[in-house]
Design a protein around this motif. Structure first.
Motif, mmCIF file in Angstrom:
data_model
loop_
_atom_site.group_PDB
_atom_site.id
_atom_site.type_symbol
_atom_site.label_atom_id
_atom_site.label_comp_id
_atom_site.label_asym_id
_atom_site.label_seq_id
_atom_site.Cartn_x
_atom_site.Cartn_y
_atom_site.Cartn_z
ATOM 1 N N PRO A 45 5.733 99.632 49.288
ATOM 2 C CA PRO A 45 5.537 98.835 50.163
ATOM 3 C C PRO A 45 4.889 98.844 51.428
ATOM 4 O O PRO A 45 5.191 99.720 52.472
ATOM 5 N N ILE A 46 4.763 97.892 52.328
ATOM 6 C CA ILE A 46 4.084 98.264 53.496
ATOM 7 C C ILE A 46 4.292 97.364 54.176
ATOM 8 O O ILE A 46 5.960 96.660 54.445
ATOM 9 N N GLY A 47 4.355 98.577 56.132
ATOM 10 C CA GLY A 47 5.037 97.882 57.014
ATOM 11 C C GLY A 47 5.017 99.231 57.821
ATOM 12 O O GLY A 47 3.924 99.650 58.072
ATOM 13 N N VAL A 48 5.718 98.083 59.128
ATOM 14 C CA VAL A 48 5.182 99.223 61.182
ATOM 15 C C VAL A 48 6.309 100.441 60.771
ATOM 16 O O VAL A 48 6.215 101.157 61.556
ATOM 17 N N ASP A 49 7.393 100.154 60.075
ATOM 18 C CA ASP A 49 8.736 101.000 60.304
ATOM 19 C C ASP A 49 9.625 101.374 58.677
ATOM 20 O O ASP A 49 8.792 100.891 58.011
ATOM 21 N N GLU A 50 10.275 101.803 58.705
ATOM 22 C CA GLU A 50 10.743 102.401 57.831
ATOM 23 C C GLU A 50 11.686 101.480 56.594
ATOM 24 O O GLU A 50 11.503 101.850 55.165
ATOM 25 N N ARG A 51 11.683 99.773 57.380
ATOM 26 C CA ARG A 51 12.269 99.058 56.802
ATOM 27 C C ARG A 51 11.314 98.849 55.737
ATOM 28 O O ARG A 51 11.430 97.661 54.854
ATOM 29 N N LYS A 52 10.094 98.555 56.324
ATOM 30 C CA LYS A 52 9.000 98.841 55.194
ATOM 31 C C LYS A 52 8.725 96.463 54.918
ATOM 32 O O LYS A 52 8.833 95.720 53.919
ATOM 33 N N THR A 53 8.646 95.733 56.022
ATOM 34 C CA THR A 53 9.223 94.349 55.564
ATOM 35 C C THR A 53 8.112 94.033 56.079
ATOM 36 O O THR A 53 8.307 92.441 56.515
ATOM 37 N N GLY A 54 6.859 94.858 55.799
ATOM 38 C CA GLY A 54 5.335 93.796 55.916
ATOM 39 C C GLY A 54 4.468 93.870 57.098
ATOM 40 O O GLY A 54 5.057 94.392 58.183
ATOM 41 N N ILE A 55 3.414 93.381 57.141
ATOM 42 C CA ILE A 55 1.593 94.107 58.068
ATOM 43 C C ILE A 55 1.387 92.164 58.733
ATOM 44 O O ILE A 55 1.089 91.699 56.924
ATOM 45 N N GLU A 56 1.139 91.869 59.603
ATOM 46 C CA GLU A 56 0.811 90.369 59.754
ATOM 47 C C GLU A 56 -0.885 90.664 59.754
ATOM 48 O O GLU A 56 -0.832 91.746 60.612
ATOM 49 N N VAL A 57 -1.159 90.106 59.253
ATOM 50 C CA VAL A 57 -3.055 90.852 58.922
ATOM 51 C C VAL A 57 -3.847 89.414 59.456
ATOM 52 O O VAL A 57 -5.325 90.378 59.676
ATOM 53 N N ALA A 58 -2.901 88.397 59.384
ATOM 54 C CA ALA A 58 -4.301 87.453 59.769
ATOM 55 C C ALA A 58 -3.515 86.010 60.635
ATOM 56 O O ALA A 58 -2.617 86.070 60.554
ATOM 57 N N SER A 59 -3.946 84.999 61.947
ATOM 58 C CA SER A 59 -3.218 84.050 61.796
ATOM 59 C C SER A 59 -4.210 82.961 61.232
ATOM 60 O O SER A 59 -5.627 82.896 60.193
ATOM 61 N N VAL A 60 -4.158 82.075 60.509
ATOM 62 C CA VAL A 60 -4.491 81.032 59.431
ATOM 63 C C VAL A 60 -4.291 79.558 60.372
ATOM 64 O O VAL A 60 -4.079 79.104 60.648
ATOM 65 N N TYR A 61 -5.673 79.126 60.385
ATOM 66 C CA TYR A 61 -5.624 77.578 61.393
ATOM 67 C C TYR A 61 -7.019 76.138 59.782
ATOM 68 O O TYR A 61 -7.575 77.412 59.394
ATOM 69 N N ALA A 62 -6.295 75.452 60.129
ATOM 70 C CA ALA A 62 -6.578 73.998 59.516
ATOM 71 C C ALA A 62 -8.254 73.991 59.606
ATOM 72 O O ALA A 62 -8.938 74.363 60.896
ATOM 73 N N GLU A 63 -8.982 74.319 58.650
ATOM 74 C CA GLU A 63 -10.751 74.099 59.024
ATOM 75 C C GLU A 63 -11.062 73.168 60.206
ATOM 76 O O GLU A 63 -10.579 71.314 59.871
ATOM 77 N N PRO A 64 -11.721 72.904 61.461
ATOM 78 C CA PRO A 64 -12.163 72.367 62.117
ATOM 79 C C PRO A 64 -12.935 70.651 61.738
ATOM 80 O O PRO A 64 -14.317 71.513 60.955
#
Length: 282
Positions: A214-233
């Motif tokens: 599991p990945i996370g910023v604390d002991e609960r390991k709720t995940g990590i945000e790795v990118a913001s995805v946007y629509a193709e212009p």
């Protein structure tokens, strides 16, 4: 009413019509017991694969003990036991991290399709601890194109990333990696999210040395945000007429334009421009 021999079939009329809740009678005799249509409420609660012992399913019209089916499939009696709408774990909620959905709910009149997420399942927060990812939600990734570079520690041993959007599973390849970074590329025809709208890309866990970590910023390991995805212009064609020097503004319309920082014009123009919103660039 449709009549065939000794059978009369009744329908309630247009889709907006409904049977009245209670006992339906005909000629003084009861012909049916009408119950409310069951509906499951969405729940974003975090559940660990085996460490979370109990899940509670909430909704309306569930009756005293609804019959539930799940996606991915769970077997009542083998994987869990049920008392009313409370589930007690016997094995695991999911084999890999991701959402647990109620597929159908049956309150007594037959199964009703649901598809609602009732828990987000994460790998148990124990075991290998030598893998981490850095939060990098500022990284912009276009919906269908672009590779994605992740940074962290221990990434050379990672063979698979588990994203919150499980549609990504199997739709990307790890093209290169070291201990501190890894580059992922989409397979042809795939996308970073299941929706073309703006979204956040989140890694829940990784497979390292054969184990799901599991990945996370604390002991609960709720995940990590790795990118913001946007629509193709995209830019919409237009027949706008402007003067070479006198026209001070040219509006370009399209979609997904809010993430653009500049536009290249042909022939070249001496102009500065920026996004006004997702559909207008000035």
């Amino acid at each position: 009413v449709a009549v065939s021999g000794s059978t009369a079939t009744l329908v309630p009329g247009p889709p907006a019509c409904r049977w009245g809740v209670g006992t339906q009678s005909a000629n003084g005799g009861a012909v049916a017991r009408v119950i409310p249509t069951p509906r499951i409420w969405a729940n974003a609660t975090l559940a660990y694969a085996t460490d979370t012992a109990v899940l509670r399913v909430s909704g309306v019209g569930l009756g005293p003990r609804p019959r539930l089916t799940f996606e991915p499939a769970l077997r009542e009696g083998a994987d869990y036991s049920q008392s009313r709408a409370t589930l007690e774990l016997k094995t695991r909620w999911r084999a890999t991290p991701g959402p647990l959905r109620v597929a159908t709910v049956d309150a007594g009149a037959g199964p009703v399709r649901s598809g609602v997420v009732v828990a987000n399942v994460q790998a148990d927060p124990r075991g290998v601890r030598n893998v981490s990812l850095e939060v990098q939600a500022h990284v912009l990734v276009v919906y269908r194109h672009s590779s994605l570079t992740l940074s962290g520690y221990g990434l050379a041993s990672v063979s698979e990333y588990f994203f919150a959007d499980e549609d990504l599973r199997g739709n990307y390849t790890i093209t290169s990696n070291t201990n501190s970074w890894a580059t992922l590329a989409l397979r042809p025809g795939s996308a970073w999210t299941s929706s073309p709208r703006a979204a956040t890309l989140k890694v829940l866990a990784v497979r390292s040395a054969g184990l799901v970590v599991p990945i996370g910023v604390d002991e609960r390991k709720t995940g990590i945000e790795v990118a913001s995805v946007y629509a193709e212009p995209t830019v919409a064609a237009a027949t706008t007429v402007v003067y070479e020097t006198r026209t001070r503004e040219l509006v370009v319309r399209g979609s997904g334009l809010s993430t653009l920082r500049s536009v290249s014009l042909s022939p070249a123009a001496d102009a500065s421009c920026g996004p006004a919103n997702a559909t207008v660039f000035r």
